[in-house]
Design an enzyme around this catalytic site. Sequence first.
Site, PDB file in Angstrom:
ATOM      1  CB  ALA A 163       4.398  -0.183   2.549  1.00 12.70           C
ATOM      2  N   GLY A 194       0.433   3.208   3.825  1.00 14.41           N
ATOM      3  CA  GLY A 194       1.062   3.916   2.999  1.00 14.41           C
ATOM      4  C   GLY A 194       0.473   4.834   1.796  1.00 14.41           C
ATOM      5  CD  GLU A 221      -0.354   2.034   8.099  1.00 13.62           C
ATOM      6  OE1 GLU A 221      -1.681   2.403   8.721  1.00 13.62           O
ATOM      7  OE2 GLU A 221       0.028   3.011   7.345  1.00 13.62           O
ATOM      8  CD  GLU A 250       1.593   6.588   6.113  1.00 10.01           C
ATOM      9  OE1 GLU A 250       1.939   5.633   5.738  1.00 10.01           O
ATOM     10  OE2 GLU A 250       2.045   6.839   7.237  1.00 10.01           O
TER      11      GLU A 250
HETATM   12  C1  HXC Z   1       1.372  -6.341  -0.767  1.00 14.91           C
HETATM   13  C2  HXC Z   1      -0.849  -6.377  -1.411  1.00 14.91           C
HETATM   14  C3  HXC Z   1      -1.046  -5.335  -0.440  1.00 14.91           C
HETATM   15  C4  HXC Z   1       0.046  -4.611   0.079  1.00 14.91           C
HETATM   16  C5  HXC Z   1      -2.989  -6.000  -1.518  1.00 14.91           C
HETATM   17  N1  HXC Z   1      -1.840  -6.913  -1.913  1.00 14.91           N
HETATM   18  N2  HXC Z   1      -2.643  -5.202  -0.604  1.00 14.91           N
HETATM   19  N3  HXC Z   1       0.428  -6.852  -1.465  1.00 14.91           N
HETATM   20  N4  HXC Z   1       1.294  -5.218   0.122  1.00 14.91           N
HETATM   21  N5  HXC Z   1      -0.125  -3.555   1.039  1.00 14.91           N
HETATM   22  C6  HXC Z   1      -2.149  -7.997  -2.870  1.00 14.91           C
HETATM   23  C7  HXC Z   1      -2.763  -9.208  -1.981  1.00 14.91           C
HETATM   24  O1  HXC Z   1      -1.867 -10.016  -1.425  1.00 14.91           O
HETATM   25  C8  HXC Z   1      -3.200  -9.809  -3.525  1.00 14.91           C
HETATM   26  O2  HXC Z   1      -2.190 -10.713  -3.815  1.00 14.91           O
HETATM   27  C9  HXC Z   1      -3.630  -8.735  -4.511  1.00 14.91           C
HETATM   28  O3  HXC Z   1      -2.988  -7.640  -3.757  1.00 14.91           O
HETATM   29  C10 HXC Z   1      -5.085  -8.377  -4.167  1.00 14.91           C
HETATM   30  O4  HXC Z   1      -5.416  -8.164  -2.871  1.00 14.91           O
HETATM   31  P1  HXC Z   1      -6.525  -8.923  -2.353  1.00 14.91           P
HETATM   32  O5  HXC Z   1      -6.500  -8.885  -0.763  1.00 14.91           O
HETATM   33  O6  HXC Z   1      -7.139 -10.226  -2.516  1.00 14.91           O
HETATM   34  O7  HXC Z   1      -7.972  -7.773  -2.716  1.00 14.91           O
HETATM   35  P2  HXC Z   1      -9.084  -7.664  -1.936  1.00 14.91           P
HETATM   36  O8  HXC Z   1      -9.800  -8.914  -1.445  1.00 14.91           O
HETATM   37  O9  HXC Z   1     -10.232  -6.971  -2.951  1.00 14.91           O
HETATM   38  O10 HXC Z   1      -8.732  -6.691  -0.691  1.00 14.91           O
HETATM   39  C11 HXC Z   1      -8.398  -5.487  -0.961  1.00 14.91           C
HETATM   40  C12 HXC Z   1      -7.688  -4.744   0.273  1.00 14.91           C
HETATM   41  C13 HXC Z   1      -6.704  -5.861   0.969  1.00 14.91           C
HETATM   42  C14 HXC Z   1      -9.063  -4.490   1.303  1.00 14.91           C
HETATM   43  C15 HXC Z   1      -7.355  -3.593  -0.172  1.00 14.91           C
HETATM   44  O11 HXC Z   1      -5.841  -6.159  -0.234  1.00 14.91           O
HETATM   45  C16 HXC Z   1      -5.854  -5.402   2.057  1.00 14.91           C
HETATM   46  O12 HXC Z   1      -6.235  -5.320   3.292  1.00 14.91           O
HETATM   47  N6  HXC Z   1      -4.637  -5.177   1.546  1.00 14.91           N
HETATM   48  C17 HXC Z   1      -3.572  -4.716   2.671  1.00 14.91           C
HETATM   49  C18 HXC Z   1      -4.006  -3.291   2.983  1.00 14.91           C
HETATM   50  C19 HXC Z   1      -2.972  -2.855   4.265  1.00 14.91           C
HETATM   51  O13 HXC Z   1      -2.659  -3.477   5.416  1.00 14.91           O
HETATM   52  N7  HXC Z   1      -2.246  -1.794   4.164  1.00 14.91           N
HETATM   53  C20 HXC Z   1      -1.220  -1.127   4.972  1.00 14.91           C
HETATM   54  C21 HXC Z   1       0.098  -1.866   4.618  1.00 14.91           C
HETATM   55  S1  HXC Z   1       1.260  -1.328   5.914  1.00 14.91           S
HETATM   56  P3  HXC Z   1      -2.421 -12.134  -4.491  1.00 14.91           P
HETATM   57  O14 HXC Z   1      -0.970 -12.539  -5.012  1.00 14.91           O
HETATM   58  O15 HXC Z   1      -3.000 -13.018  -3.429  1.00 14.91           O
HETATM   59  O16 HXC Z   1      -3.200 -11.946  -5.807  1.00 14.91           O
HETATM   60  C22 HXC Z   1       1.757   0.208   5.397  1.00 14.91           C
HETATM   61  C23 HXC Z   1       2.779   0.914   6.017  1.00 14.91           C
HETATM   62  C24 HXC Z   1       3.085   2.121   5.640  1.00 14.91           C
HETATM   63  O17 HXC Z   1       1.342   0.831   4.336  1.00 14.91           O
HETATM   64  C25 HXC Z   1       4.492   2.596   6.226  1.00 14.91           C
HETATM   65  C26 HXC Z   1       5.137   3.822   5.278  1.00 14.91           C
HETATM   66  C27 HXC Z   1       5.852   3.145   4.217  1.00 14.91           C
END
Ligand code: HXC
Length: 262
Positions: free
Chosen positions: A69, A113, A136, A116
């Site tokens: 998400a 998400g 998360e 999921e």
């Molecule tokens: C918003 C995101 C994002 C996310 C990545 N980006 N994941 N933006 N929400 N979930 C954005 C980054 O901020 C970055 O933007 C660009 O995408 C590229 O990501 P990087 O981090 O630079 O890439 P990389 O170093 O290759 O790392 C990849 C990654 C990392 C390991 C996937 O991006 C990451 O850990 N993302 C978050 C994963 C996460 O925590 N997911 C769960 C979210 S909570 P910029 O502008 O800097 O280029 C969730 C709750 C669900 O899902 C509940 C139900 C709805």
Amino acid sequence: MGFENILTEVRGTGARQTGLITLNRPKQLNALNDALMDELGAALKAFDADAAIGCIVITGSEKAFAAGADIAAMAKFSLTDTYGADFITRNWETIRSVRKPVIAAVAGFALGGGCELAMMCDFIIAADTAKFGQPEIKLGIIPGAGGTQRLPRAVGKAKAMDMVLTSRMMDAAEAERAGLVSRVVPLAELMGVALAAADSINELSGISVMMAKESVNRAFEGTLADGIMFERRLFHTLFATEDQKEGMDAFLNKRKAAFKQR
Ligand code: HXC
């Protein structure tokens, strides 16, 4: 269908075709925001209602199916924005009402998400680059779109707890061993294999396909006895279709079935 956060195409040349949905926010690794989820729901509903479509495939990019998400959108959420506005339920659940098969074709990250969403599909075909995770907990939250429920059903309590509590990612090989994905293929073959699986479903009797999906899903709700009775009644009902007559006649006469979808 004109969308900004997803691409939709119809693929295949047979009597029934595949609705292909590509998540398309590549700069954000397909982070799932409200606008994208609204569009995904609309596309799923449209394909489900289209008699020419037999099966739906959801995919992302080579780098990410979806990295979760949208954290930027969620960062400032209050209880009013979550509970008050029915966050998730209001537009993530459409996929559960889709009656046709939905296949997830996953390459790269399927996190939070994104994992999921993949698990809400009927089965997952993964590229060898796929990585699944529920990170998360690192954000001070927990999975909210079914991850704590579907992941243990798919991979068992031990691996689900490990992933949800430590945020460890599972690679494609482990995901296949654990039962989270049905097949792992080389990245270059992912879409070919997923679309071929969809094509093989498109050739079948749609009524039996929908009943098969509904019946397998019953295995995750209620008791075994209830599920078996549900399956039995659907099985009985299929003998009212012309496609059942055609399928069995084709087998007995050693020819390919020509299903009429009735
Ligand atoms: C918003 C995101 C994002 C996310 C990545 N980006 N994941 N933006 N929400 N979930 C954005 C980054 O901020 C970055 O933007 C660009 O995408 C590229 O990501 P990087 O981090 O630079 O890439 P990389 O170093 O290759 O790392 C990849 C990654 C990392 C390991 C996937 O991006 C990451 O850990 N993302 C978050 C994963 C996460 O925590 N997911 C769960 C979210 S909570 P910029 O502008 O800097 O280029 C969730 C709750 C669900 O899902 C509940 C139900 C709805």
